[in-house]
Design a protein around this motif. Sequence first.
Motif, short mmCIF file in Angstrom:
data_model
loop_
_atom_site.label_atom_id
_atom_site.label_comp_id
_atom_site.label_asym_id
_atom_site.label_seq_id
_atom_site.Cartn_x
_atom_site.Cartn_y
_atom_site.Cartn_z
N GLU A 6 0.83 -1.21 0.00
CA GLU A 6 0.00 0.00 0.00
C GLU A 6 0.87 1.26 0.00
O GLU A 6 0.57 2.24 -0.67
N THR A 7 1.96 1.21 0.76
CA THR A 7 2.88 2.35 0.81
C THR A 7 3.56 2.57 -0.54
O THR A 7 3.70 3.70 -0.99
N ASP A 9 2.30 1.80 -3.39
CA ASP A 9 1.27 2.39 -4.24
C ASP A 9 1.11 3.88 -3.95
O ASP A 9 0.96 4.70 -4.87
N ASP A 10 1.12 4.25 -2.65
CA ASP A 10 1.02 5.66 -2.26
C ASP A 10 2.15 6.47 -2.88
O ASP A 10 1.93 7.57 -3.41
N GLU A 13 1.59 6.97 -6.59
CA GLU A 13 0.56 7.98 -6.84
C GLU A 13 1.08 9.39 -6.60
O GLU A 13 0.76 10.32 -7.34
N TRP A 73 2.31 15.27 4.97
CA TRP A 73 2.03 13.84 5.00
C TRP A 73 2.36 13.29 6.38
O TRP A 73 3.26 13.77 7.06
N ARG A 88 1.57 3.02 5.66
CA ARG A 88 0.86 3.93 4.74
C ARG A 88 1.40 5.34 4.87
O ARG A 88 2.04 5.70 5.85
N LEU A 90 -0.51 9.04 4.84
CA LEU A 90 -1.82 9.68 4.87
C LEU A 90 -1.65 11.19 4.85
O LEU A 90 -0.70 11.71 5.45
#
Length: 97
Positions: A6-7, A9-10, A13, A73, A88, A90
Amino acid sequence: MIISNETADDLGEMAYYIATLYRPESGHNYVNRILGKLASLQYTADIFQYTKFANARKIHPLAKTIPIMNGKWTVVFHIDENYVIVDRFLPSKLMVL
């Protein structure tokens, strides 16, 4: 240090978004700056207290957080044995108690 899927992917992005605003290399430079800040967690992760932020605790019950990039962030991470696991990224404005 382990970066979760997930990280990763972050980060992808973030790089894409920055690249669309400026130039492709700007996105890569931004991500490299973030990774540089994360490198210090290998040595300092133990000193951070468990977070009080509900959003981070939903990700991992023993989550710790650190603000980066001038507070834009928040990095959510936890420690598992001898490893720092980055769960993650956020937006800091989403962090609520």
